[in-house]
Design a protein around this motif. Structure first.
Motif, short mmCIF file in Angstrom:
data_model
loop_
_atom_site.label_atom_id
_atom_site.label_comp_id
_atom_site.label_asym_id
_atom_site.label_seq_id
_atom_site.Cartn_x
_atom_site.Cartn_y
_atom_site.Cartn_z
N TYR A 208 0.90 -1.10 -0.06
CA TYR A 208 0.10 -0.03 -0.10
C TYR A 208 0.91 1.32 0.18
N ARG A 209 0.37 2.40 -0.46
CA ARG A 209 0.91 3.59 -0.40
C ARG A 209 0.58 4.21 1.06
N THR B 19 -8.74 3.29 2.78
CA THR B 19 -8.80 3.84 1.31
C THR B 19 -7.29 3.87 0.84
N ALA B 20 -6.54 3.50 1.54
CA ALA B 20 -4.84 3.57 1.15
C ALA B 20 -4.81 3.09 -0.47
N GLU B 21 -4.12 3.76 -1.13
CA GLU B 21 -3.81 3.28 -2.51
C GLU B 21 -2.89 1.90 -2.51
N TYR C 209 0.00 -0.82 -7.94
CA TYR C 209 -0.91 -1.21 -9.22
C TYR C 209 -0.60 -2.45 -9.71
N GLU D 164 -4.79 9.19 -15.52
CA GLU D 164 -3.35 8.33 -15.17
C GLU D 164 -2.55 8.32 -16.49
#
Length: 220
Positions: free
Chosen positions: A5-6, A30-32, A35, A79
């Motif tokens: 996670y970010r 809600t952490a990113e 990808y 993006e």
């Protein structure tokens, strides 16, 4: 499976040699997520390319050194355009590099110097799976183009300048010569091909300043 996670943003301090950052809690709901989670292929910078074309929800690049075509993952709003080293389409060596790309209905159209191909399909998901792209399929023709600036997409099909003059690739994937009225200008280099839909015209500007106009409503 490990999921990355970010966790926040580290602010830079140009006056310090190092910056300390402490992770004091687990990532929020809600952490990113990184990808590549779920087997998504890494994003890579695309190779140097002479042409780029948007087709469906991807970007295709041609005129590559190895003669192939590269294409991106499906683009996402807000993006960057993600390319992958694995997303390549091999082309036969005959005819040289790919010199033009266009869209005709649901097909990607691929131009070489004296050859034209079409590519159906929607391509793979971001993991590389479910790839339905076949080998590019040759169109029965002895013309192509070396000038991507001469390509124009219209309701009738795709106009392009070949070594024999201006042609139309019709929507049934056959070619038609339409340049008989301007053969005296074949030696000029076409610099742009602009479609004026309200006028039903394709306007080809040339290197000496002349503009060749084809009206596709009246066919002249």
């Amino acid at each position: 499976t490990v999921v990355y996670y970010r966790h926040g943003v580290i602010a830079n301090d140009a006056t310090a040699d190092t910056v300390a950052y402490t992770i004091s809690s687990l990532p929020s709901a809600t952490a990113e997520v990184l990808y590549t989670t779920g087997g998504v292929l890494d994003n890579m910078a695309p190779p140097a390319a002479g042409i780029i074309h948007q087709h469906k929800n991807r970007y295709f690049i041609g005129d590559l050194e190895d003669g192939s075509i590269g294409y991106s993952k499906e683009s996402v709003v807000q993006e960057g355009i993600p390319f992958s080293d694995y997303f390549r389409i091999a082309m036969e060596a005959d005819g040289g590099r790919v010199r033009g790309l266009a869209t005709l209905d649901s097909n990607l159209i691929i131009f070489k110097r004296d050859r034209i191909y079409y590519l159906p399909g929607d391509g793979p998901v971001d993991s590389g799976a479910q790839n339905d792209y076949p080998r590019p399929i040759p169109i029965a023709s002895d013309v192509g183009t070396e000038n991507p600036n001469s390509i124009a997409e219209t309701p009738l099909g795709i106009f392009f300048k070949s070594s024999k003059g201006i042609y139309l690739l019709k929507r049934n994937l056959t070619t038609q010569y339409v340049g008989e009225g301007v053969e005296d200008f074949n030696s000029l280099d076409i610099t742009t091909a602009v479609v004026l839909a309200d006028e039903s015209e394709v306007r080809f500007t040339t290197s000496d300043g002349a503009t060749l106009i084809y009206n596709y409503l009246f066919g002249q």
